[in-house]
Design a protein around this motif. Structure first.
Motif, short mmCIF file in Angstrom:
data_model
loop_
_atom_site.label_atom_id
_atom_site.label_comp_id
_atom_site.label_asym_id
_atom_site.label_seq_id
_atom_site.Cartn_x
_atom_site.Cartn_y
_atom_site.Cartn_z
N LEU A 93 -12.74 -0.49 6.26
CA LEU A 93 -12.19 -0.41 4.37
C LEU A 93 -14.25 -0.30 3.95
O LEU A 93 -13.99 0.69 3.04
N ALA A 94 -14.88 -1.04 4.50
CA ALA A 94 -16.10 -1.51 3.28
C ALA A 94 -17.20 0.18 4.06
O ALA A 94 -17.50 0.43 2.77
N LEU A 95 -16.39 0.76 5.85
CA LEU A 95 -17.58 1.04 5.39
C LEU A 95 -16.55 3.33 5.01
O LEU A 95 -16.96 4.13 5.43
N GLY A 96 -15.21 3.42 4.07
CA GLY A 96 -15.17 4.06 3.29
C GLY A 96 -13.33 4.48 4.23
O GLY A 96 -12.96 5.80 3.49
N ILE A 97 -12.93 4.00 5.13
CA ILE A 97 -11.81 4.52 5.23
C ILE A 97 -11.13 4.31 4.52
O ILE A 97 -10.63 3.25 3.68
N ALA A 98 -9.30 5.67 4.08
CA ALA A 98 -8.74 5.77 3.41
C ALA A 98 -7.56 4.17 3.75
O ALA A 98 -7.42 3.70 4.71
N PRO A 99 -7.28 3.38 2.20
CA PRO A 99 -6.21 2.05 2.11
C PRO A 99 -5.35 2.42 3.30
O PRO A 99 -4.64 1.65 4.54
N SER A 100 -4.79 3.39 3.04
CA SER A 100 -3.40 4.58 3.40
C SER A 100 -2.90 4.55 4.45
O SER A 100 -2.26 4.46 5.28
N ARG A 101 -4.86 4.68 4.97
CA ARG A 101 -4.58 4.53 7.53
C ARG A 101 -4.77 3.64 8.05
O ARG A 101 -4.15 3.57 8.98
N ILE A 102 -4.92 2.34 7.15
CA ILE A 102 -4.34 1.21 7.09
C ILE A 102 -3.80 -0.20 6.99
O ILE A 102 -3.41 -1.11 7.67
N ASN A 103 -3.22 0.27 6.11
CA ASN A 103 -2.68 -1.02 5.27
C ASN A 103 -1.50 -1.21 5.78
O ASN A 103 -1.19 -2.75 6.61
N HIS A 104 -0.62 -0.94 6.52
CA HIS A 104 -0.13 -1.14 7.91
C HIS A 104 -0.69 -2.01 8.79
O HIS A 104 0.32 -3.23 9.48
N ALA A 119 1.09 -10.18 3.23
CA ALA A 119 1.81 -9.23 4.23
C ALA A 119 2.32 -8.05 3.97
O ALA A 119 2.13 -7.15 3.82
N LEU A 120 3.25 -8.69 2.66
CA LEU A 120 4.77 -7.90 2.20
C LEU A 120 3.65 -6.89 1.22
O LEU A 120 4.02 -6.22 0.69
N LYS A 121 2.88 -7.30 0.19
CA LYS A 121 1.87 -6.81 -0.64
C LYS A 121 1.43 -5.48 0.41
O LYS A 121 1.32 -3.96 -0.35
N PHE A 122 0.93 -5.46 1.37
CA PHE A 122 0.06 -4.26 2.48
C PHE A 122 1.08 -3.07 2.77
O PHE A 122 0.71 -2.09 3.27
N LEU A 123 2.60 -4.52 2.66
CA LEU A 123 3.98 -2.43 3.25
C LEU A 123 4.82 -2.52 2.74
O LEU A 123 5.38 -1.84 3.09
N ASP A 124 3.58 -2.07 0.94
CA ASP A 124 4.33 -1.63 0.44
C ASP A 124 4.69 -0.48 1.19
O ASP A 124 3.58 0.34 0.78
N ALA A 125 5.68 0.61 1.32
CA ALA A 125 5.68 2.02 2.11
C ALA A 125 4.82 3.16 0.52
O ALA A 125 4.06 3.53 1.34
N ALA A 126 4.52 2.61 -0.96
CA ALA A 126 3.83 3.18 -1.35
C ALA A 126 2.54 3.56 -1.06
O ALA A 126 1.59 5.10 -1.17
N GLY A 127 1.73 2.60 -0.59
CA GLY A 127 0.47 2.75 0.08
C GLY A 127 0.78 3.14 1.43
O GLY A 127 -1.07 2.82 1.75
N ILE A 128 1.42 3.08 2.25
CA ILE A 128 1.18 3.38 3.60
C ILE A 128 1.17 4.90 4.33
O ILE A 128 1.95 5.39 3.13
N ASP A 129 0.04 4.98 4.58
CA ASP A 129 0.26 7.29 5.19
C ASP A 129 1.09 7.42 5.60
O ASP A 129 1.77 6.68 6.27
N PRO A 130 2.51 8.23 5.41
CA PRO A 130 3.45 8.97 6.00
C PRO A 130 3.24 8.93 7.45
O PRO A 130 4.42 8.40 7.84
N LYS A 131 1.97 9.19 8.30
CA LYS A 131 2.18 8.84 9.68
C LYS A 131 2.40 7.58 10.66
O LYS A 131 2.65 7.61 11.82
N TYR A 132 2.21 6.48 9.22
CA TYR A 132 2.42 4.92 9.80
C TYR A 132 3.57 4.70 9.21
O TYR A 132 3.49 3.54 9.44
N ALA A 133 3.80 5.00 8.80
CA ALA A 133 5.33 4.31 7.72
C ALA A 133 6.18 3.90 8.78
O ALA A 133 6.57 2.83 8.16
#
Length: 639
Positions: A93-104, A119-133
């Motif tokens: 994250l600090a290096l700039g990766i998009a949160p939606s790519r690693i929230n799962h 964990a449940l906060k990170f796993l909100d579907a709205a914050g996760i890239d569809p590829k990793y849904a």
């Protein structure tokens, strides 16, 4: 400083250095990307250790690449290192990766660290890239289960299945969810799917091994754990499961070899030392067992098996207070642990705390299948407390009866809510209906519960218990067989054997008993029943083999075992052994007519003391005056 203002030689030098640095950075990045691709390939092939090596190399080659850090974090999570994974993901994250790519992945890391709300906060579907849904939904279901929301977890797993129906890891998670809710049939189905969709998945094969151990028995599970070690020779979980399974099935040498293999991988592995301590205790080397436990320190504090082992060692050494201190919390935590309960009650009795001994052992003594040891301690404790009338009831049962069929109160209960139609709530109530003589009501209720919980074996067991109580053993056989097809454990197998015998299907009963002993060679109850069958069929040699094995396992305190050995040895023309065992059995249970009769008959047959022998035969008949066999033997003795 601008290059235009530099001297030409100096400017050329700076440019050369910059070019060189850029070239080195480009080379490092290229090397990192090569290792990254190799790591991803190993990850996709389920070779986590190989993937970890490549990702470590990739991170070392280029510490500033966000994607490399993210994938490294993914591998750490797969290896079970939640804290390491979280650090790597935070760095990504600090290096700039998009949160939606690693929230799962962040959700999974938080869950592994015990932070369910995080964990449940990170796993909100709205914050996760569809590829990793789908991945996120699976981890969310796991989080809901850990939070105790089993209904929500079930719905979420169903949603995940709609997204990825052939995902092996999803089926593993569903299998573990179904185990937790008592749906063992569904868990077995999930385990089969997991191994079908990914035959080389370590997690899938581990789950399959656990399911086979539950469904068919110890021996059936061994090939699955061995397969895990073929896939991952350094898998500590598989080694530990194998060591435990070897030990429970009586394969002590194999257990020791696996424990030593564990120590090669992990020199301080506490479970490996625990297995060695168990073997030392079995070999009657208590001091060695204690010295091994000392090495473990407090690393297995709270492990029920460790508490039981330490309690056994304390009890055997006469340290009753220490045994009570160890076994009391264990019985509170596992009220259905009969072995721990017996030891705790005996420790209270030896410490002359008779009130506590009665309180601990009454749940066992009130059961129809109560053993003579528990009955005798309760009786003697009540006698010491001055409650003589109640004491005599328990002492009479200890002296004159043999255990009945298993009671339904100690069944594995699922954890799926407070709904009265759920097995968790209904099963104990149905068991009480049977115990109170309302078998008809119990049958109707248990059949309804079975339709609501088709994967719960205890529901089928209670149908069989109800039918048995109604005198319909042939129908009970079908119910027990359905339960055994889901979970072939000792209690279900013994019920099935007894029902088959009552239904005059002795051949099938012997086959079921043989399967039980093949899969669970150390089953004391199974071996006792087998010995009864062999004695009844006058198969003295096989009876002796089984009973001597039981004596080795249980010691010389089981009067029924010693009495059976006396009878078998007497019929194989070994009178001295017969007399010794019959005397020992009688001394343990002098008011039991079986023991008195056997000892008396042995005295007469060996010619050691005819008068005493006749007196014992008379005593047996006085206790059990309707026993035709005792009457016939006494008549022969008089003649």
């Amino acid at each position: 400083m601008k290059l235009a203002h530099m001297s030409r030689p100096f400017a050329a030098t700076v440019l050369a250095v910059l070019a060189s640095t850029a070239a080195i950075a480009a080379a490092d990045h290229a090397a990192s990307q090569i290792e990254l691709r190799k790591g991803i390939a190993a990850l996709n092939a389920n070779d986590l250790r190989e993937a970890n090596v490549h990702l470590l190399n990739a991170v070392k080659a280029d510490e500033g690449d966000a994607l490399t850090r993210a994938v490294f974090g993914r591998v750490q999570l797969a290896l079970g290192y939640g804290e390491n994974g979280r650090r790597a993901l935070d760095r990504a994250l600090a290096l700039g990766i998009a949160p939606s790519r690693i929230n799962h992945l962040l959700g999974e890391a938080a869950l592994m660290q015990g932070d369910i709300p995080g964990a449940l906060k990170f796993l909100d579907a709205a914050g996760i890239d569809p590829k990793y849904a789908a991945y996120g939904v699976r981890i969310r279901a796991r989080a809901l289960m850990m939070a105790g929301d089993f209904a929500g977890a079930g719905r979420t797993y169903e949603a995940a299945l709609q997204m990825t129906p052939k995902n092996a890891q999803l089926w593993v998670d569903i299998g573990r969810y179904r185990v937790n809710t008592g749906n063992l049939a569904g868990a077995i189905f999930a385990a089969r799917n997991a191994t079908k969709f990914n035959p080389n998945s370590v997690e899938a094969n581990l789950l399959m091994g656990e399911m086979m151990r539950s469904q068919y028995g110890l021996v059936a599970s061994i090939p699955w754990f061995e397969k895990v070690l073929e896939i991952d020779p350094l898998n500590v979980s598989a080694m530990s499961d194998l060591a435990a399974t070897y030990g429970d099935s009586g394969q002590n040498r194999a257990m020791l070899a696996m424990a030593r293999r564990l120590l090669v991988i992990d020199k301080a592995n506490p479970m490996a030392y625990f297995y060695e301590a168990v073997l030392a205790a079995r070999a009657n080397k208590p001091e060695l067992a204690r010295s091994i436990i000392y090495r473990i320190g407090d690393r297995l504090n709270g492990l029920p098996a460790m508490q039981l082992l330490q309690g056994i060692l304390a009890f055997q050494s006469g340290s009753n207070e220490q045994a009570i201190k160890l076994l009391g919390p264990l019985v509170d935590m596992q009220p259905g642990n009969d072995q721990a309960r017996r030891l705790l009650g005996a420790a209270h009795f030896k410490a002359e705390d008779f009130k506590s001994a009665v309180a601990v052992l009454l749940p066992l003594a009130r059961r129809s299948d109560a053993d003579s040891y528990a009955l005798a301690i309760v009786g003697r404790s009540l006698e010491a407390l001055g409650v003589r009338e109640d004491a005599m009831k328990f002492l009479d049962r200890a002296g004159t009866s043999t255990p009945a069929a298993p009671t339904p109160f100690d069944l594995p209960i699922p954890r799926n809510g407070g709904d009265p139609n759920d097995a968790n709530v209904a099963i104990p109530e149905i068991a009480r209906l049977i115990a109170n003589g309302r078998a008809g009501d119990a049958l109707a209720r248990s059949r309804f519960i079975q339709t609501q919980n088709p994967g719960v074996p205890a529901a089928y067991v209670l149908i069989g218990d109800s039918l048995n109580a109604l005198g319909r053993p042939a129908e009970a056989v079908d119910a027990y067989r359905q339960a055994a097809n889901i979970r072939f454990n000792e209690g279900t197998a013994l019920r099935l054997v007894r029902a088959l015998v009552s239904a005059n299907k002795n051949g099938e009963a012997l086959r079921v008993l043989d399967l039980l002993l093949t899969q669970n060679p150390r089953s004391a109850a199974g071996r006792m029943l087998a010995a009864d069958v062999f004695l009844a069929n006058r198969d003295w040699t096989r009876a002796i083999a089984v009973l001597e094995g039981l004596r080795l396992q249980l010691g010389n305190r089981e009067a029924v075992v010693l009495n059976g050995l006396a009878w078998a040895y007497l019929n194989t023309k070994q009178p001295d052994k017969a007399l010794g065992f019959s005397r020992a059995a009688y001394e343990l249970m002098p008011s039991n007519p079986m023991m008195a009769n056997m000892y008396g008959w042995a005295l007469i047959e060996t010619g050691k003391d005819n008068a005493k022998g006749v007196g014992l035969l008379e005593k047996a008949l006085a206790i059990d005056p309707l026993n035709y066999g005792y009457r016939l033997q006494l008549a022969q003795a008089y003649a």
